[in-house]
Design an enzyme around this catalytic site. Structure first.
Site, PDB file in Angstrom:
ATOM      1  N   ASP A 218       0.433  32.303   6.374  1.00  0.00           N
ATOM      2  CA  ASP A 218      -0.823  31.988   7.050  1.00  0.00           C
ATOM      3  C   ASP A 218      -0.564  31.628   8.519  1.00  0.00           C
ATOM      4  O   ASP A 218       0.365  30.872   8.821  1.00  0.00           O
ATOM      5  CB  ASP A 218      -1.473  30.793   6.333  1.00  0.00           C
ATOM      6  N   GLU A 277      17.379  34.831   0.884  1.00  0.00           N
ATOM      7  CA  GLU A 277      18.162  34.305  -0.249  1.00  0.00           C
ATOM      8  C   GLU A 277      17.661  34.913  -1.561  1.00  0.00           C
ATOM      9  O   GLU A 277      18.313  34.796  -2.591  1.00  0.00           O
ATOM     10  CB  GLU A 277      18.021  32.769  -0.322  1.00  0.00           C
TER      11      GLU A 277
HETATM   12  C1  NOJ Z   1      -6.181  32.222   8.006  1.00  0.00           C
HETATM   13  C2  NOJ Z   1      -6.866  32.463   6.707  1.00  0.00           C
HETATM   14  O1  NOJ Z   1      -6.943  33.848   6.486  1.00  0.00           O
HETATM   15  C3  NOJ Z   1      -8.221  31.824   6.779  1.00  0.00           C
HETATM   16  O2  NOJ Z   1      -9.008  32.165   5.677  1.00  0.00           O
HETATM   17  C4  NOJ Z   1      -8.028  30.333   6.897  1.00  0.00           C
HETATM   18  O3  NOJ Z   1      -9.288  29.715   7.070  1.00  0.00           O
HETATM   19  C5  NOJ Z   1      -7.145  29.974   8.098  1.00  0.00           C
HETATM   20  N1  NOJ Z   1      -5.976  30.810   8.163  1.00  0.00           N
HETATM   21  C6  NOJ Z   1      -6.662  28.560   8.024  1.00  0.00           C
HETATM   22  O4  NOJ Z   1      -5.689  28.422   7.024  1.00  0.00           O
END
Ligand code: NOJ
Length: 561
Positions: A218, A277
């Site tokens: 993310d 790993e």
């Molecule tokens: C990107 C994710 O795709 C989204 O849905 C989320 O709100 C934000 N990152 C924060 O984690």
């Protein structure tokens, strides 16, 4: 004629047989767990529902890997992207035992499981944050980003959050502000603290050690910020990208210092070393749209960074042949030698393809997605041509919209329509208990009804996924954009491996047109169902028609061949 762009030019031809490179030949499916299938009747999609759908994913659609969406312990203010315990499963999504069963059953079907890794922020309910905020001297104080106000009492800097407003939230007990790039309930971790890194590396080891086949990271571009936390420059009025659907506040400044610090690449390399790993595990980085050279840097020196950084520019490019071609040429020109891209044309944060492009062009987009020299990543429901659904305010879940006035992502995230049963087969719960309402057109647009219909969107996707799986040229061949003897409405390219060649011609408009081809062959896929036994040098394309042409051996007239 200009020299064609080739994927991986000069590198050994990418191949699934290269150890660890299963993802080069894969089709990935983003299932977005809460929306996919409810396995226990509580109205929310879950891990059991995903297990119950593996037959669809492997035998019917034929995908190779599933990206799950977050399922970790969470207050669920951001769909689970607000984690309160990285090592536990949120009960609404299942248990660790069910996750292990998912791995076993998916692997038995040859499906890989890619889990979310959310290293940039936690929930404000995570014990690390509760400790951090408890006092100025708590050993975990520096695990998050805390600052005093400026001497004049103003905020530490001008950064705006993706959820709107300032990134700074005052915490009265200690009188300092903490930084949150998203909701105020999602404090950012301080990746400049080595203890934070080590703790997050252990999270990676935990899920990969359990058997996950990779991670989708993310907001990977946000881990490292300017150490001096300098103010971002303001953006010129009206310069906001209309496809970038954050809160309107977000677009008021150029996000120069709150993300993408050069040190990010050092962290990417460290994450990759941990992932290495675990043989064959893949790293997919979510990074925002950026210049192609900057995107390419996420592969790292000597490809020691991310395996697959997402190229978000493609989702944000207006649907025009010249613009898409320019972006794709930019992508392939920047692609480091030996690297391989991933491509998505939709995801859980963006307007659905069928809404953005209309149903006919959404089918053309299916051909583009599945025939590029890139690993396709398909959002659940896009294979049905599912459109955004208006969700009444009273039923909205996206806290980014309900709490802070951002653009709601709920319309994209409504439940997968499986059949004509109650709740379109998504859940046996009382409809009032569903986490989001089912689509108003679910009686027509659902898996069962489309399976019975050879001209359906699902049938088209099935054909394309199968073709990609069997056609050497599509799976890992080079790509060459055809010289524009094509009309401006057409995007055309050739995919070529040593043994095999295919030409793809996409009419991105509703005006019929003709295109001069470099080779003759047979139309094996047409979005309008108009497959032709053989093509001449001139191919007529109907309105909204995209085709895949199997080139007849020895029938090349391309000057480079
Ligand atoms: C990107 C994710 O795709 C989204 O849905 C989320 O709100 C934000 N990152 C924060 O984690």
């Amino acid at each position: 004629m200009t020299r064609p762009m080739s994927a991986g030019a000069g590198a050994a031809p990418p191949s699934d047989s290269v150890a660890g490179a299963w993802w080069r030949g894969a089709v990935i499916y983003e299932c977005h767990l809460p929306s996919f299938r409810d396995g226990n009747g509580d109205g929310v999609g879950d891990l059991q529902g995903l297990i119950d759908s593996l037959g669809y994913l492997s035998d019917i659609l034929g995908v190779d890997a599933v990206w799950t969406g977050p399922f970790y312990a969470s207050p669920l203010l951001d769909q689970g992207f607000d984690v309160s315990d990285y090592l536990q499963v949120e009960p609404v999504f299942g248990t660790l035992e069910i996750f292990d069963r998912l791995l076993t059953e998916a692997h038995a079907r040859g499906i890989k499981i890619i889990v979310d890794y959310i290293p940039s922020h936690t929930s404000d309910q995570h014990p690390w944050f509760l400790e951090s905020r408890s006092s100025l001297t708590n050993p975990r104080r520096d695990w998050y980003v805390w600052r005093d106000s400026k001497p004049d009492g103003s905020l530490p800097n001008n950064w705006t959050s993706e959820a709107g407003g300032s990134v700074w939230e005052l915490d009265p007990p200690t009188g300092q502000y903490y930084l949150h790039s998203h909701l105020k309930e999602q404090p950012d971790l301080n990746w400049r603290n080595p203890q934070v890194r080590d703790a997050l590396f252990e999270v990676l080891r935990y899920w990969l050690g359990r058997g996950a086949d990779g991670v989708r990271i993310d907001v990977a571009h946000m881990l490292m910020k300017d150490p001096e936390l300098r103010d971002n420059p303001e953006v010129a009025a009206g310069a906001h990208n209309p496809y970038d659907l954050q809160h309107p506040d977000f677009g008021t400044q150029i996000h120069l210092y709150d993300r993408r610090h050069p040190d990010t690449h050092q962290v990417m390399t460290q994450i990759r070393a941990i992932v290495d790993e675990y043989p064959d595990a893949v790293t997919i980085a979510e990074i925002e749209a950026m210049p192609w050279a900057d995107w390419a840097a996420y592969y790292g020196a000597d490809l020691g960074g991310m395996h697959l950084p997402f190229p978000f520019r493609l989702i944000e490019t207006p649907w025009r042949a010249d613009l898409l071609r320019a972006e794709l040429e930019g992508l392939y020109a920047a692609l480091p030698t030996g690297a391989w891209p991933i491509v998505a044309l939709g995801n859980h944060d963006r307007m659905r393809l069928a809404t953005r492009l209309g149903p006919a062009q959404a089918r053309v987009a299916a051909v583009l997605l599945l025939t590029l020299a890139a690993t396709p990543c398909l959002l659940y429901g896009d294979e049905l041509g599912m459109a955004d659904q208006p969700v009444p305010l009273s039923q909205q879940r996206d806290y980014f919209a309900t709490a802070t006035g951002g653009v709601s992502r709920d319309p994209t995230r409504t439940p997968m329509p499986w059949n004509n049963d109650v709740n379109a087969g998504f859940s046996t719960a009382d409809p009032a208990q569903l986490w989001l309402p089912t689509a108003h057109d679910a009686a027509e647009i659902n898996v069962d009804s489309q399976l019975a219909e050879p001209a359906s969107s699902l049938s088209l996707y099935q054909t394309l996924v199968r073709l990609r799986g069997t056609a050497d040229a599509l799976r890992h061949g080079d790509i060459t954009f055809l010289p524009c003897a094509c009309p401006p409405s057409v995007l055309a390219y050739e995919r070529r491996s040593e043994s095999h060649s295919m030409v793809i011609a996409l009419n991105l408009t509703s005006e019929p047109t003709s295109v001069t081809l470099p080779s003759t062959g047979s139309v094996v896929v047409s979005t309008t169902g108009a497959c032709r036994g053989s093509t001449g040098a001139t191919l007529h394309l109907g309105a909204d028609e995209g085709v895949v042409i199997e080139v007849k051996e020895g029938m090349h007239s391309h000057e480079d061949h």
